[in-house]
Design a protein around this motif. Structure first.
Motif, PDB file in Angstrom:
ATOM      1  N   GLU A   1      25.953 -15.497   4.568  1.00 46.52           N
ATOM      2  CA  GLU A   1      24.519 -15.744   4.743  1.00 46.52           C
ATOM      3  C   GLU A   1      23.814 -14.467   5.200  1.00 46.52           C
ATOM      4  OE1 GLU A   1      21.104 -18.137   4.780  1.00 46.52           O
ATOM      5  OE2 GLU A   1      23.105 -18.886   4.349  1.00 46.52           O
ATOM      6  N   GLY A   2      22.713 -14.137   4.548  1.00 43.41           N
ATOM      7  CA  GLY A   2      21.907 -12.995   4.961  1.00 43.41           C
ATOM      8  C   GLY A   2      22.290 -11.659   4.350  1.00 43.41           C
ATOM      9  N   GLU A   3      23.405 -11.593   3.633  1.00 40.86           N
ATOM     10  CA  GLU A   3      23.795 -10.334   2.982  1.00 40.86           C
ATOM     11  C   GLU A   3      22.887 -10.067   1.786  1.00 40.86           C
ATOM     12  OE1 GLU A   3      26.199  -8.012   3.603  1.00 40.86           O
ATOM     13  OE2 GLU A   3      26.758  -9.050   5.433  1.00 40.86           O
ATOM     14  N   THR A   4      22.441  -8.825   1.637  1.00 43.93           N
ATOM     15  CA  THR A   4      21.680  -8.412   0.461  1.00 43.93           C
ATOM     16  C   THR A   4      22.082  -6.995   0.090  1.00 43.93           C
ATOM     17  OG1 THR A   4      19.793  -7.382   1.596  1.00 43.93           O
ATOM     18  CG2 THR A   4      19.652  -9.781   1.198  1.00 43.93           C
ATOM     19  N   SER A   5      21.613  -6.568  -1.053  1.00 42.77           N
ATOM     20  CA  SER A   5      21.854  -5.188  -1.489  1.00 42.77           C
ATOM     21  C   SER A   5      20.770  -4.243  -0.992  1.00 42.77           C
ATOM     22  CB  SER A   5      21.928  -5.131  -3.023  1.00 42.77           C
ATOM     23  OG  SER A   5      20.716  -5.597  -3.586  1.00 42.77           O
ATOM     24  N   ASN A   6      19.854  -4.743  -0.190  1.00 42.19           N
ATOM     25  CA  ASN A   6      18.738  -3.948   0.322  1.00 42.19           C
ATOM     26  C   ASN A   6      19.188  -3.047   1.468  1.00 42.19           C
ATOM     27  OD1 ASN A   6      17.379  -5.771  -1.362  1.00 42.19           O
ATOM     28  ND2 ASN A   6      16.847  -7.089   0.343  1.00 42.19           N
ATOM     29  N   PHE A   7      18.337  -2.092   1.792  1.00 38.14           N
ATOM     30  CA  PHE A   7      18.568  -1.267   2.975  1.00 38.14           C
ATOM     31  C   PHE A   7      17.226  -0.946   3.610  1.00 38.14           C
ATOM     32  CE2 PHE A   7      17.939   1.709  -0.453  1.00 38.14           C
ATOM     33  CZ  PHE A   7      17.218   2.753   0.091  1.00 38.14           C
ATOM     34  N   THR A   8      17.265  -0.472   4.844  1.00 38.38           N
ATOM     35  CA  THR A   8      16.047  -0.109   5.563  1.00 38.38           C
ATOM     36  C   THR A   8      15.958   1.407   5.629  1.00 38.38           C
ATOM     37  OG1 THR A   8      16.257  -2.117   6.879  1.00 38.38           O
ATOM     38  CG2 THR A   8      14.781  -0.407   7.724  1.00 38.38           C
ATOM     39  N   ASP A   9      14.799   1.949   5.193  1.00 42.29           N
ATOM     40  CA  ASP A   9      14.638   3.405   5.225  1.00 42.29           C
ATOM     41  C   ASP A   9      14.268   3.873   6.636  1.00 42.29           C
ATOM     42  OD1 ASP A   9      11.842   3.100   5.577  1.00 42.29           O
ATOM     43  OD2 ASP A   9      11.371   3.599   3.506  1.00 42.29           O
ATOM     44  N   PHE A  10      14.126   5.172   6.822  1.00 44.74           N
ATOM     45  CA  PHE A  10      13.896   5.732   8.152  1.00 44.74           C
ATOM     46  C   PHE A  10      12.564   5.315   8.764  1.00 44.74           C
ATOM     47  CE2 PHE A  10      11.616   8.692   5.570  1.00 44.74           C
ATOM     48  CZ  PHE A  10      10.658   9.282   6.377  1.00 44.74           C
ATOM     49  N   LYS A  11      11.634   4.830   7.938  1.00 42.66           N
ATOM     50  CA  LYS A  11      10.350   4.351   8.454  1.00 42.66           C
ATOM     51  C   LYS A  11      10.381   2.859   8.794  1.00 42.66           C
ATOM     52  CE  LYS A  11       7.503   7.689   5.965  1.00 42.66           C
ATOM     53  NZ  LYS A  11       6.432   7.849   4.968  1.00 42.66           N
ATOM     54  N   GLY A  12      11.529   2.225   8.545  1.00 38.35           N
ATOM     55  CA  GLY A  12      11.658   0.799   8.844  1.00 38.35           C
ATOM     56  C   GLY A  12      11.282  -0.115   7.691  1.00 38.35           C
ATOM     57  N   ASN A  13      11.079   0.447   6.484  1.00 36.80           N
ATOM     58  CA  ASN A  13      10.719  -0.354   5.320  1.00 36.80           C
ATOM     59  C   ASN A  13      11.969  -0.854   4.606  1.00 36.80           C
ATOM     60  OD1 ASN A  13       7.866   0.211   5.538  1.00 36.80           O
ATOM     61  ND2 ASN A  13       8.352   2.258   4.806  1.00 36.80           N
ATOM     62  N   LYS A  14      11.963  -2.141   4.225  1.00 36.97           N
ATOM     63  CA  LYS A  14      13.060  -2.714   3.445  1.00 36.97           C
ATOM     64  C   LYS A  14      12.962  -2.163   2.028  1.00 36.97           C
ATOM     65  CE  LYS A  14      15.314  -5.743   4.915  1.00 36.97           C
ATOM     66  NZ  LYS A  14      16.516  -5.698   5.727  1.00 36.97           N
ATOM     67  N   ARG A  15      14.077  -1.632   1.503  1.00 37.09           N
ATOM     68  CA  ARG A  15      14.079  -0.952   0.206  1.00 37.09           C
ATOM     69  C   ARG A  15      15.080  -1.573  -0.759  1.00 37.09           C
ATOM     70  NH1 ARG A  15      11.287   4.045   0.345  1.00 37.09           N
ATOM     71  NH2 ARG A  15      11.658   3.839  -1.881  1.00 37.09           N
ATOM     72  N   PHE A  16      14.824  -1.383  -2.037  1.00 39.26           N
ATOM     73  CA  PHE A  16      15.703  -1.807  -3.125  1.00 39.26           C
ATOM     74  C   PHE A  16      16.716  -0.703  -3.400  1.00 39.26           C
ATOM     75  CE2 PHE A  16      11.734   0.011  -4.597  1.00 39.26           C
ATOM     76  CZ  PHE A  16      12.169   1.109  -5.325  1.00 39.26           C
ATOM     77  N   SER A  17      17.803  -1.066  -4.057  1.00 40.68           N
ATOM     78  CA  SER A  17      18.805  -0.064  -4.419  1.00 40.68           C
ATOM     79  C   SER A  17      18.947   0.091  -5.929  1.00 40.68           C
ATOM     80  CB  SER A  17      20.168  -0.439  -3.812  1.00 40.68           C
ATOM     81  OG  SER A  17      20.592  -1.687  -4.307  1.00 40.68           O
ATOM     82  N   LEU A  18      18.088  -0.587  -6.696  1.00 41.11           N
ATOM     83  CA  LEU A  18      18.226  -0.560  -8.145  1.00 41.11           C
ATOM     84  C   LEU A  18      16.851  -0.640  -8.802  1.00 41.11           C
ATOM     85  CD1 LEU A  18      20.518  -0.857 -10.400  1.00 41.11           C
ATOM     86  CD2 LEU A  18      19.857  -3.244 -10.408  1.00 41.11           C
ATOM     87  N   THR A  19      16.627   0.221  -9.793  1.00 36.36           N
ATOM     88  CA  THR A  19      15.388   0.197 -10.571  1.00 36.36           C
ATOM     89  C   THR A  19      15.715  -0.081 -12.029  1.00 36.36           C
ATOM     90  OG1 THR A  19      14.246   1.752  -9.120  1.00 36.36           O
ATOM     91  CG2 THR A  19      13.383   1.543 -11.343  1.00 36.36           C
ATOM     92  N   PHE A  20      15.085  -1.110 -12.583  1.00 35.68           N
ATOM     93  CA  PHE A  20      15.157  -1.381 -14.018  1.00 35.68           C
ATOM     94  C   PHE A  20      14.053  -0.588 -14.699  1.00 35.68           C
ATOM     95  CE2 PHE A  20      16.939  -5.294 -12.205  1.00 35.68           C
ATOM     96  CZ  PHE A  20      18.081  -5.443 -12.967  1.00 35.68           C
ATOM     97  N   GLU A  21      14.304  -0.139 -15.921  1.00 28.29           N
ATOM     98  CA  GLU A  21      13.292   0.571 -16.703  1.00 28.29           C
ATOM     99  C   GLU A  21      12.829  -0.312 -17.845  1.00 28.29           C
ATOM    100  OE1 GLU A  21      15.259   4.108 -18.122  1.00 28.29           O
ATOM    101  OE2 GLU A  21      15.170   5.084 -16.172  1.00 28.29           O
ATOM    102  N   VAL A  22      11.528  -0.234 -18.147  1.00 27.37           N
ATOM    103  CA  VAL A  22      10.966  -0.866 -19.338  1.00 27.37           C
ATOM    104  C   VAL A  22      10.234   0.210 -20.126  1.00 27.37           C
ATOM    105  CG1 VAL A  22      10.798  -3.162 -18.288  1.00 27.37           C
ATOM    106  CG2 VAL A  22       8.848  -1.605 -18.141  1.00 27.37           C
ATOM    107  N   ASP A  23       9.895  -0.083 -21.350  1.00 23.92           N
ATOM    108  CA  ASP A  23       9.332   0.924 -22.241  1.00 23.92           C
ATOM    109  C   ASP A  23       7.803   0.844 -22.286  1.00 23.92           C
ATOM    110  OD1 ASP A  23       9.122   2.996 -24.013  1.00 23.92           O
ATOM    111  OD2 ASP A  23      10.066   1.950 -25.693  1.00 23.92           O
ATOM    112  N   GLY A  24       7.152   1.307 -21.226  1.00 25.69           N
ATOM    113  CA  GLY A  24       5.702   1.443 -21.230  1.00 25.69           C
ATOM    114  C   GLY A  24       4.957   0.471 -20.340  1.00 25.69           C
ATOM    115  N   MET A  25       3.687   0.815 -20.113  1.00 24.81           N
ATOM    116  CA  MET A  25       2.824   0.023 -19.231  1.00 24.81           C
ATOM    117  C   MET A  25       2.567  -1.377 -19.767  1.00 24.81           C
ATOM    118  SD  MET A  25       1.946   1.030 -16.291  1.00 24.81           S
ATOM    119  CE  MET A  25       0.620  -0.121 -16.026  1.00 24.81           C
TER     120      MET A  25
END
Length: 144
Positions: A57-81
Protein backbone atom coordinates in the motif's frame (compact mmCIF):
# COMPACT_ATOMS: atom_id res chain seq x y z
CA UNK A 1 31.93 -2.40 -31.48
CA UNK A 2 30.92 0.29 -29.00
CA UNK A 3 28.94 -1.05 -26.06
CA UNK A 4 25.95 1.15 -25.40
CA UNK A 5 22.43 0.95 -24.08
CA UNK A 6 20.02 0.70 -27.01
CA UNK A 7 16.54 1.16 -25.57
CA UNK A 8 14.41 0.75 -22.49
CA UNK A 9 12.72 -2.63 -22.79
CA UNK A 10 10.70 -2.89 -19.59
CA UNK A 11 9.31 -0.49 -17.03
CA UNK A 12 8.13 -1.80 -13.65
CA UNK A 13 5.15 -0.07 -12.05
CA UNK A 14 3.97 -0.81 -8.49
CA UNK A 15 0.21 -1.42 -8.12
CA UNK A 16 -2.09 -2.67 -5.36
CA UNK A 17 -4.56 -4.73 -7.43
CA UNK A 18 -2.89 -6.23 -10.51
CA UNK A 19 -6.08 -7.28 -12.32
CA UNK A 20 -7.83 -3.94 -11.75
CA UNK A 21 -4.76 -1.97 -12.86
CA UNK A 22 -4.17 -4.14 -15.93
CA UNK A 23 -7.77 -3.55 -17.06
CA UNK A 24 -7.37 0.20 -16.45
CA UNK A 25 -4.18 0.34 -18.55
CA UNK A 26 -5.95 -1.62 -21.32
CA UNK A 27 -9.13 0.47 -21.27
CA UNK A 28 -7.65 3.93 -20.73
CA UNK A 29 -4.22 3.70 -22.40
CA UNK A 30 -4.78 1.02 -25.02
CA UNK A 31 -2.27 -1.44 -23.55
CA UNK A 32 -2.34 -5.09 -24.60
CA UNK A 33 -2.22 -7.56 -21.72
CA UNK A 34 0.07 -10.47 -22.56
CA UNK A 35 0.10 -12.07 -19.09
CA UNK A 36 -1.70 -11.53 -15.80
CA UNK A 37 -1.80 -13.31 -12.43
CA UNK A 38 -2.31 -12.08 -8.86
CA UNK A 39 1.32 -10.91 -8.53
CA UNK A 40 2.09 -9.25 -11.86
CA UNK A 41 0.77 -8.30 -15.28
CA UNK A 42 2.84 -7.89 -18.42
CA UNK A 43 1.54 -5.21 -20.75
CA UNK A 44 2.63 -4.02 -24.16
CA UNK A 45 2.30 -0.23 -24.36
CA UNK A 46 4.15 2.45 -26.31
CA UNK A 47 6.50 -0.07 -27.94
CA UNK A 48 7.71 -1.38 -24.59
CA UNK A 49 6.81 -3.89 -21.88
CA UNK A 50 5.30 -2.68 -18.63
CA UNK A 51 5.25 -5.00 -15.64
CA UNK A 52 2.55 -4.08 -13.16
CA UNK A 53 3.86 -5.57 -9.91
CA UNK A 54 1.70 -6.12 -6.84
CA UNK A 55 3.22 -3.90 -4.17
CA UNK A 56 2.61 -2.67 -0.67
CA UNK A 57 0.00 0.00 0.00
CA UNK A 58 1.27 3.47 -0.91
CA UNK A 59 4.14 2.39 -3.17
CA UNK A 60 4.48 4.38 -6.40
CA UNK A 61 7.08 5.04 -9.05
CA UNK A 62 7.04 8.74 -8.13
CA UNK A 63 9.74 10.66 -6.31
CA UNK A 64 10.02 14.00 -4.53
CA UNK A 65 12.41 16.58 -5.97
CA UNK A 66 14.58 18.92 -3.89
CA UNK A 67 11.81 21.55 -3.82
CA UNK A 68 9.35 19.05 -2.33
CA UNK A 69 7.36 18.51 -5.55
CA UNK A 70 6.05 15.02 -6.37
CA UNK A 71 7.55 14.02 -9.75
CA UNK A 72 7.01 11.39 -12.45
CA UNK A 73 9.74 9.05 -13.63
CA UNK A 74 8.45 8.41 -17.15
CA UNK A 75 7.45 10.59 -20.11
CA UNK A 76 5.42 9.27 -23.04
CA UNK A 77 5.87 11.02 -26.39
CA UNK A 78 3.14 11.80 -28.91
CA UNK A 79 3.51 13.22 -32.40
CA UNK A 80 2.49 16.87 -32.14
CA UNK A 81 0.25 19.33 -30.34
CA UNK A 82 -2.94 18.16 -32.01
CA UNK A 83 -2.37 14.61 -30.77
CA UNK A 84 -1.45 15.92 -27.31
CA UNK A 85 -4.61 18.02 -26.97
CA UNK A 86 -6.82 15.23 -28.34
CA UNK A 87 -5.34 12.70 -25.92
CA UNK A 88 -5.66 15.16 -23.02
CA UNK A 89 -9.36 15.69 -23.81
CA UNK A 90 -9.93 11.92 -24.17
CA UNK A 91 -8.30 11.20 -20.81
CA UNK A 92 -10.40 13.88 -19.10
CA UNK A 93 -13.59 12.57 -20.75
CA UNK A 94 -12.78 9.04 -19.55
CA UNK A 95 -12.22 10.19 -15.97
CA UNK A 96 -8.44 9.82 -15.93
CA UNK A 97 -6.95 12.22 -13.37
CA UNK A 98 -5.13 14.65 -15.65
CA UNK A 99 -3.14 17.85 -15.12
CA UNK A 100 -3.34 20.90 -17.35
CA UNK A 101 -1.37 21.25 -20.57
CA UNK A 102 1.80 23.11 -19.60
CA UNK A 103 4.52 25.19 -21.20
CA UNK A 104 7.64 24.17 -19.29
CA UNK A 105 10.02 26.49 -21.12
CA UNK A 106 11.28 23.96 -23.67
CA UNK A 107 9.93 22.98 -27.10
CA UNK A 108 6.51 21.37 -27.08
CA UNK A 109 3.94 21.07 -24.34
CA UNK A 110 3.30 18.50 -21.61
CA UNK A 111 0.65 17.23 -19.25
CA UNK A 112 0.67 14.65 -16.49
CA UNK A 113 -1.84 11.92 -15.72
CA UNK A 114 -2.25 9.45 -12.88
CA UNK A 115 -3.05 5.75 -12.82
CA UNK A 116 -5.43 4.34 -10.16
CA UNK A 117 -2.50 3.76 -7.76
CA UNK A 118 -1.21 7.35 -7.93
CA UNK A 119 1.69 6.67 -10.30
CA UNK A 120 2.29 9.89 -12.23
CA UNK A 121 3.15 9.81 -15.94
CA UNK A 122 4.06 12.67 -18.25
CA UNK A 123 3.07 13.17 -21.89
CA UNK A 124 5.15 15.36 -24.24
CA UNK A 125 4.05 16.69 -27.63
CA UNK A 126 7.44 16.06 -29.30
CA UNK A 127 8.20 12.65 -30.75
CA UNK A 128 11.94 12.00 -30.85
CA UNK A 129 13.39 12.35 -34.39
CA UNK A 130 15.06 8.95 -34.18
CA UNK A 131 11.83 7.19 -33.25
CA UNK A 132 9.89 9.17 -35.85
CA UNK A 133 12.34 7.99 -38.54
CA UNK A 134 12.06 4.38 -37.34
CA UNK A 135 8.25 4.57 -37.47
CA UNK A 136 8.37 6.00 -40.99
CA UNK A 137 10.77 3.25 -42.08
CA UNK A 138 8.51 0.57 -40.57
CA UNK A 139 5.47 1.95 -42.41
CA UNK A 140 7.38 1.97 -45.70
CA UNK A 141 8.52 -1.60 -45.07
CA UNK A 142 4.95 -2.84 -44.50
CA UNK A 143 3.79 -1.11 -47.69
CA UNK A 144 6.30 -3.07 -49.79
Amino acid sequence: MIETLIRVGTTYVPVRDVDHSARWYREKLGATISYCDHEKAILNLADQSFFLVRSLEGETSNFTDFKGNKRFSLTFEVDGMEVLTTLHAKFKQEGVQTGTIENRGHPGRNFVFYDPDGNIFDVWSILSPTYKALRKEAVLETER
